[in-house]
Motif scaffolding. Sequence first.
Motif, PDB file in Angstrom:
ATOM      1  N   GLY A 120       0.819  -1.205   0.000  1.00  0.00           N
ATOM      2  CA  GLY A 120       0.000   0.000   0.000  1.00  0.00           C
ATOM      3  C   GLY A 120       0.851   1.252   0.000  1.00  0.00           C
ATOM      4  N   LEU A 121       0.211   2.354  -0.356  1.00  0.00           N
ATOM      5  CA  LEU A 121       0.840   3.676  -0.307  1.00  0.00           C
ATOM      6  C   LEU A 121       0.044   4.541   0.653  1.00  0.00           C
ATOM      7  CD1 LEU A 121       1.417   4.354  -4.120  1.00  0.00           C
ATOM      8  CD2 LEU A 121       3.151   3.725  -2.421  1.00  0.00           C
ATOM      9  N   ALA A 122       0.658   4.919   1.774  1.00  0.00           N
ATOM     10  CA  ALA A 122       0.007   5.819   2.721  1.00  0.00           C
ATOM     11  C   ALA A 122       0.134   7.241   2.181  1.00  0.00           C
ATOM     12  CB  ALA A 122       0.656   5.723   4.099  1.00  0.00           C
ATOM     13  N   VAL A 123      -0.992   7.924   2.087  1.00  0.00           N
ATOM     14  CA  VAL A 123      -1.029   9.282   1.528  1.00  0.00           C
ATOM     15  C   VAL A 123      -0.963  10.276   2.678  1.00  0.00           C
ATOM     16  CG1 VAL A 123      -2.312  10.897   0.088  1.00  0.00           C
ATOM     17  CG2 VAL A 123      -2.458   8.429  -0.370  1.00  0.00           C
ATOM     18  N   ILE A 124       0.125  11.053   2.697  1.00  0.00           N
ATOM     19  CA  ILE A 124       0.304  12.067   3.733  1.00  0.00           C
ATOM     20  C   ILE A 124       0.141  13.428   3.051  1.00  0.00           C
ATOM     21  CG2 ILE A 124       1.788  12.939   5.570  1.00  0.00           C
ATOM     22  CD1 ILE A 124       1.067   9.903   5.794  1.00  0.00           C
ATOM     23  N   PRO A 125      -0.937  14.168   3.382  1.00  0.00           N
ATOM     24  CA  PRO A 125      -1.198  15.443   2.701  1.00  0.00           C
ATOM     25  C   PRO A 125      -0.075  16.461   2.895  1.00  0.00           C
ATOM     26  CG  PRO A 125      -3.123  14.710   3.933  1.00  0.00           C
ATOM     27  CD  PRO A 125      -1.980  13.827   4.332  1.00  0.00           C
ATOM     28  N   GLU A 126       0.012  17.369   1.947  1.00  0.00           N
ATOM     29  CA  GLU A 126       1.090  18.352   1.934  1.00  0.00           C
ATOM     30  C   GLU A 126       1.072  19.292   3.145  1.00  0.00           C
ATOM     31  OE1 GLU A 126      -2.161  19.069  -1.005  1.00  0.00           O
ATOM     32  OE2 GLU A 126      -0.689  17.505  -0.789  1.00  0.00           O
ATOM     33  N   ASP A 127      -0.084  19.485   3.769  1.00  0.00           N
ATOM     34  CA  ASP A 127      -0.161  20.411   4.894  1.00  0.00           C
ATOM     35  C   ASP A 127       0.074  19.733   6.248  1.00  0.00           C
ATOM     36  OD1 ASP A 127      -2.515  18.962   4.842  1.00  0.00           O
ATOM     37  OD2 ASP A 127      -3.811  20.678   5.265  1.00  0.00           O
ATOM     38  N   VAL A 128       0.484  18.477   6.244  1.00  0.00           N
ATOM     39  CA  VAL A 128       0.731  17.734   7.490  1.00  0.00           C
ATOM     40  C   VAL A 128       2.234  17.551   7.660  1.00  0.00           C
ATOM     41  CG1 VAL A 128       0.379  15.551   8.684  1.00  0.00           C
ATOM     42  CG2 VAL A 128      -1.478  16.545   7.342  1.00  0.00           C
ATOM     43  N   ALA A 129       2.757  18.068   8.775  1.00  0.00           N
ATOM     44  CA  ALA A 129       4.192  17.949   9.031  1.00  0.00           C
ATOM     45  C   ALA A 129       4.510  16.817  10.006  1.00  0.00           C
ATOM     46  CB  ALA A 129       4.736  19.266   9.591  1.00  0.00           C
ATOM     47  N   HIS A 130       3.558  16.457  10.855  1.00  0.00           N
ATOM     48  CA  HIS A 130       3.809  15.414  11.864  1.00  0.00           C
ATOM     49  C   HIS A 130       2.551  14.586  12.060  1.00  0.00           C
ATOM     50  CE1 HIS A 130       4.973  13.446  15.586  1.00  0.00           C
ATOM     51  NE2 HIS A 130       3.811  13.834  16.093  1.00  0.00           N
ATOM     52  N   LEU A 131       2.748  13.283  12.077  1.00  0.00           N
ATOM     53  CA  LEU A 131       1.677  12.356  12.446  1.00  0.00           C
ATOM     54  C   LEU A 131       2.254  11.418  13.502  1.00  0.00           C
ATOM     55  CD1 LEU A 131       0.182  11.387   8.978  1.00  0.00           C
ATOM     56  CD2 LEU A 131      -0.943  12.696  10.779  1.00  0.00           C
ATOM     57  N   PRO A 132       1.579  11.313  14.640  1.00  0.00           N
ATOM     58  CA  PRO A 132       2.074  10.400  15.677  1.00  0.00           C
ATOM     59  C   PRO A 132       1.723   8.958  15.331  1.00  0.00           C
ATOM     60  CG  PRO A 132       0.036  11.420  16.390  1.00  0.00           C
ATOM     61  CD  PRO A 132       0.386  12.051  15.059  1.00  0.00           C
ATOM     62  N   ALA A 133       2.403   8.028  15.952  1.00  0.00           N
ATOM     63  CA  ALA A 133       2.019   6.631  15.817  1.00  0.00           C
ATOM     64  C   ALA A 133       0.560   6.516  16.267  1.00  0.00           C
ATOM     65  CB  ALA A 133       2.911   5.744  16.681  1.00  0.00           C
ATOM     66  N   GLY A 134      -0.229   5.743  15.552  1.00  0.00           N
ATOM     67  CA  GLY A 134      -1.658   5.595  15.862  1.00  0.00           C
ATOM     68  C   GLY A 134      -2.554   6.503  15.038  1.00  0.00           C
ATOM     69  N   ALA A 135      -1.971   7.487  14.341  1.00  0.00           N
ATOM     70  CA  ALA A 135      -2.779   8.383  13.513  1.00  0.00           C
ATOM     71  C   ALA A 135      -3.372   7.616  12.340  1.00  0.00           C
ATOM     72  CB  ALA A 135      -1.917   9.530  12.978  1.00  0.00           C
ATOM     73  N   GLN A 136      -4.598   7.970  11.962  1.00  0.00           N
ATOM     74  CA  GLN A 136      -5.272   7.354  10.827  1.00  0.00           C
ATOM     75  C   GLN A 136      -4.823   8.010   9.535  1.00  0.00           C
ATOM     76  OE1 GLN A 136      -7.587   4.854  10.609  1.00  0.00           O
ATOM     77  NE2 GLN A 136      -7.688   4.450  12.788  1.00  0.00           N
ATOM     78  N   VAL A 137      -4.549   7.197   8.522  1.00  0.00           N
ATOM     79  CA  VAL A 137      -4.161   7.705   7.216  1.00  0.00           C
ATOM     80  C   VAL A 137      -4.913   6.928   6.130  1.00  0.00           C
ATOM     81  CG1 VAL A 137      -1.847   8.473   7.885  1.00  0.00           C
ATOM     82  CG2 VAL A 137      -2.180   6.133   7.072  1.00  0.00           C
ATOM     83  N   ASP A 138      -5.071   7.576   4.977  1.00  0.00           N
ATOM     84  CA  ASP A 138      -5.597   6.893   3.804  1.00  0.00           C
ATOM     85  C   ASP A 138      -4.465   6.082   3.185  1.00  0.00           C
ATOM     86  OD1 ASP A 138      -8.166   7.957   3.945  1.00  0.00           O
ATOM     87  OD2 ASP A 138      -7.670   9.655   2.638  1.00  0.00           O
TER      88      ASP A 138
END
Length: 171
Positions: free
Chosen positions: A151-169
């Motif tokens: 899979g490819l996790a999509v991290i939007p351009e306006d997000v600089a940090h996601l903690p472990a446990g964060a939901q992603v597409d």
Amino acid sequence: DLVRDGMRKALEQAADLIITSGGVSVGDFDLVKQVLAAEGEMHFWSLNMKPGRPLAFGVIDGVPLLGLPGNPVAAMISTELFGRPALLKMQGIVEWERPKVQARLTQPVERKDGRRHYLRVSLRETDMGKEASLTGDQGSGILRSLVQADGLAVIPEDVAHLPAGAQVDVL
């Protein structure tokens, strides 16, 4: 010069779509972009994404050209995001999008460049839903990260940090 003339001749013989890999960045030997700009119409070059920033699209003699990055991982992800949909749409297929799922990151993600990131992840089903784990170093030249991914996790351009446990597409 000989290389540029050879490229022009090859492009003139194309039928429905031209797909190239490499030659679309900013170096002296990035001839695809140069030929496209000089001989055809450049519709866009360079996207706000990682991997795959150098990606060109234009038209030469009425034939669309998709210029993929030369880096192997960037080329594969760009093919998945742009080449595959283009080829399917050209065939009249309307249902071309990959399934998207929600998954929890198993580790934090830090970014500072303001680009949309496509992170290679391995998905696993748990009692709490899907988990997405990075497949190692995400450098765009590391094929192992792609080979081990499902899979490819999509991290939007306006997000600089996601903690472990964060939901992603995830595509």
